[in-house]
Design a protein around this motif. Sequence first.
Motif, short mmCIF file in Angstrom:
data_model
loop_
_atom_site.label_atom_id
_atom_site.label_comp_id
_atom_site.label_asym_id
_atom_site.label_seq_id
_atom_site.Cartn_x
_atom_site.Cartn_y
_atom_site.Cartn_z
N GLY A 43 0.83 -1.20 0.00
CA GLY A 43 0.00 0.00 0.00
C GLY A 43 0.86 1.25 0.00
N ASP A 44 0.30 2.36 0.48
CA ASP A 44 1.01 3.63 0.45
C ASP A 44 2.33 3.58 1.20
OD1 ASP A 44 -0.82 4.93 -1.15
OD2 ASP A 44 -1.83 5.96 0.49
N VAL A 45 3.26 4.40 0.74
CA VAL A 45 4.60 4.47 1.30
C VAL A 45 4.55 4.68 2.82
CG1 VAL A 45 4.90 6.97 0.98
CG2 VAL A 45 6.89 5.45 0.87
N HIS A 46 5.47 4.03 3.52
CA HIS A 46 5.59 4.21 4.96
C HIS A 46 7.04 3.97 5.35
CE1 HIS A 46 5.69 -0.19 5.23
NE2 HIS A 46 4.68 -0.18 4.40
N GLY A 47 7.37 4.31 6.57
CA GLY A 47 8.75 4.17 7.02
C GLY A 47 9.52 5.45 6.75
N ASP A 48 10.70 5.55 7.32
CA ASP A 48 11.51 6.75 7.16
C ASP A 48 12.17 6.79 5.80
OD1 ASP A 48 10.91 7.56 9.74
OD2 ASP A 48 12.59 6.44 10.59
N LYS A 49 12.26 7.97 5.25
CA LYS A 49 12.99 8.14 4.00
C LYS A 49 14.47 7.88 4.26
CE LYS A 49 13.65 11.30 0.19
NZ LYS A 49 13.02 12.39 -0.57
N GLY A 51 18.47 8.01 4.26
CA GLY A 51 19.34 9.18 4.37
C GLY A 51 20.11 9.49 3.11
N PHE A 52 20.79 10.60 3.16
CA PHE A 52 21.57 11.15 2.06
C PHE A 52 22.56 10.13 1.47
CE2 PHE A 52 25.33 13.68 0.71
CZ PHE A 52 24.73 14.31 -0.37
N THR A 53 23.13 9.30 2.32
CA THR A 53 24.15 8.37 1.86
C THR A 53 23.58 7.17 1.10
OG1 THR A 53 24.04 7.29 4.01
CG2 THR A 53 25.78 8.93 3.70
N ASP A 54 22.31 6.89 1.33
CA ASP A 54 21.68 5.74 0.67
C ASP A 54 20.96 6.20 -0.59
OD1 ASP A 54 20.42 3.44 -0.12
OD2 ASP A 54 19.24 3.18 1.71
N ILE A 55 21.75 6.41 -1.66
CA ILE A 55 21.20 6.97 -2.90
C ILE A 55 20.12 6.05 -3.49
CG2 ILE A 55 21.74 7.77 -5.23
CD1 ILE A 55 23.05 9.50 -3.14
N VAL A 56 20.46 4.77 -3.61
CA VAL A 56 19.52 3.82 -4.20
C VAL A 56 18.24 3.75 -3.37
CG1 VAL A 56 19.13 1.40 -4.78
CG2 VAL A 56 21.31 2.46 -5.33
N GLY A 57 18.39 3.67 -2.06
CA GLY A 57 17.24 3.63 -1.17
C GLY A 57 16.35 4.85 -1.33
N LYS A 58 17.00 5.99 -1.50
CA LYS A 58 16.28 7.24 -1.66
C LYS A 58 15.47 7.24 -2.96
CE LYS A 58 18.03 11.85 -1.84
NZ LYS A 58 16.89 12.28 -2.63
N TYR A 59 16.10 6.80 -4.04
CA TYR A 59 15.38 6.71 -5.33
C TYR A 59 14.19 5.76 -5.23
CZ TYR A 59 18.72 9.27 -8.26
OH TYR A 59 19.49 10.25 -8.84
N LYS A 60 14.41 4.62 -4.57
CA LYS A 60 13.33 3.65 -4.40
C LYS A 60 12.18 4.25 -3.60
CE LYS A 60 15.62 -0.83 -4.70
NZ LYS A 60 16.00 -2.01 -3.92
#
Length: 92
Positions: A43-49, A51-60
């Motif tokens: 469902g809709d996005v949840h959890g913390d965005k 951080g700056f160092t996790d580029i791939v995670g941020k894009y996802k």
Amino acid sequence: MSDMSNVSALFAQAQEDVKQLPERPGNLTLLRLYALFKQATDGDVHGDKPGFTDIVGKYKYDAWTALKGTSQDAAKQQYVELVESLKSGASA
């Protein structure tokens, strides 16, 4: 013509099909697949965005955020359609 009870079966099949693609999709397509999968299953996005160092995670995270408000069935349908287009080689 597809009814929603069938979409879960198609979604499950698409998850198998995506592993059998002749070539790996581009990064943007992979991101879209990831986001649609998360929207369809969580469902809709949840959890913390991430951080700056996790580029791939941020894009996802951002890709998933973009789908906010999309129903899980609609996300499954879009995932299936995207995988189908990849199978036919229509999408880069």
